[in-house]
Write a protein that holds these residues in place. Sequence first.
Motif, short mmCIF file in Angstrom:
data_model
loop_
_atom_site.label_atom_id
_atom_site.label_comp_id
_atom_site.label_asym_id
_atom_site.label_seq_id
_atom_site.Cartn_x
_atom_site.Cartn_y
_atom_site.Cartn_z
N VAL A 5 0.85 -1.18 0.00
CA VAL A 5 0.00 0.00 0.00
C VAL A 5 0.89 1.24 0.00
O VAL A 5 1.70 1.42 0.91
CB VAL A 5 -0.94 0.00 1.23
CG1 VAL A 5 -1.84 1.23 1.22
CG2 VAL A 5 -1.76 -1.27 1.27
N ASN A 6 0.76 2.05 -1.04
CA ASN A 6 1.55 3.27 -1.18
C ASN A 6 0.72 4.51 -0.86
O ASN A 6 0.95 5.58 -1.40
CB ASN A 6 2.08 3.37 -2.62
CG ASN A 6 3.00 2.24 -2.96
OD1 ASN A 6 3.86 1.86 -2.19
ND2 ASN A 6 2.81 1.66 -4.13
N ALA A 12 1.36 12.23 0.53
CA ALA A 12 2.44 13.23 0.60
C ALA A 12 2.51 14.04 -0.69
O ALA A 12 2.70 15.27 -0.64
CB ALA A 12 3.77 12.54 0.88
N LYS A 13 2.36 13.38 -1.84
CA LYS A 13 2.39 14.10 -3.11
C LYS A 13 1.25 15.11 -3.21
O LYS A 13 1.40 16.16 -3.82
CB LYS A 13 2.31 13.12 -4.28
CG LYS A 13 3.56 12.33 -4.50
CD LYS A 13 3.40 11.37 -5.67
CE LYS A 13 4.66 10.55 -5.88
NZ LYS A 13 4.49 9.57 -6.98
N SER A 17 -3.23 15.58 4.81
CA SER A 17 -3.01 14.95 6.11
C SER A 17 -3.94 13.75 6.29
O SER A 17 -4.96 13.62 5.60
CB SER A 17 -3.27 15.95 7.23
OG SER A 17 -4.65 16.27 7.30
N SER A 18 -3.59 12.91 7.23
CA SER A 18 -4.43 11.75 7.54
C SER A 18 -5.80 12.19 8.03
O SER A 18 -6.81 11.60 7.66
CB SER A 18 -3.76 10.88 8.61
OG SER A 18 -2.60 10.28 8.11
N GLY A 60 -4.29 1.83 -8.81
CA GLY A 60 -2.92 1.37 -9.03
C GLY A 60 -1.86 2.31 -8.48
O GLY A 60 -0.71 1.92 -8.29
N ASP A 61 -2.24 3.56 -8.20
CA ASP A 61 -1.31 4.49 -7.56
C ASP A 61 -1.15 4.15 -6.08
O ASP A 61 -0.11 4.44 -5.48
CB ASP A 61 -1.81 5.93 -7.68
CG ASP A 61 -1.90 6.41 -9.12
OD1 ASP A 61 -1.12 5.91 -9.96
OD2 ASP A 61 -2.76 7.27 -9.39
N ILE A 62 -2.17 3.53 -5.52
CA ILE A 62 -2.18 3.21 -4.09
C ILE A 62 -1.74 1.79 -3.81
O ILE A 62 -1.00 1.53 -2.88
CB ILE A 62 -3.61 3.43 -3.52
CG1 ILE A 62 -4.00 4.89 -3.66
CG2 ILE A 62 -3.70 2.99 -2.07
CD1 ILE A 62 -5.45 5.17 -3.35
#
Length: 71
Positions: A5-6, A12-13, A17-18, A60-62
């Motif tokens: 999991v990215n 960040a990009k 925030s969470s 797919g980014d995640i």
Amino acid sequence: MAIYVNLSVVMAKRRMSSQELAERVGITQANLSILKTGKAKAIRFSTLDAICKALDCQPGDILEYREENET
């Protein structure tokens, strides 16, 4: 597990925030933390959809598949 999991990288990009992402998605920060650390065993498509909308990204980014080393 070979699925990584990215989410932290994408967040960040986007400089999000969470707390902000959790509010936009409608999940708790604790559940978001479980996703970010890769400790989750599953994710609902509705949650993935909401995350992708909030971060303007593709699944797919995640999520990423990497071969596991057999030793």
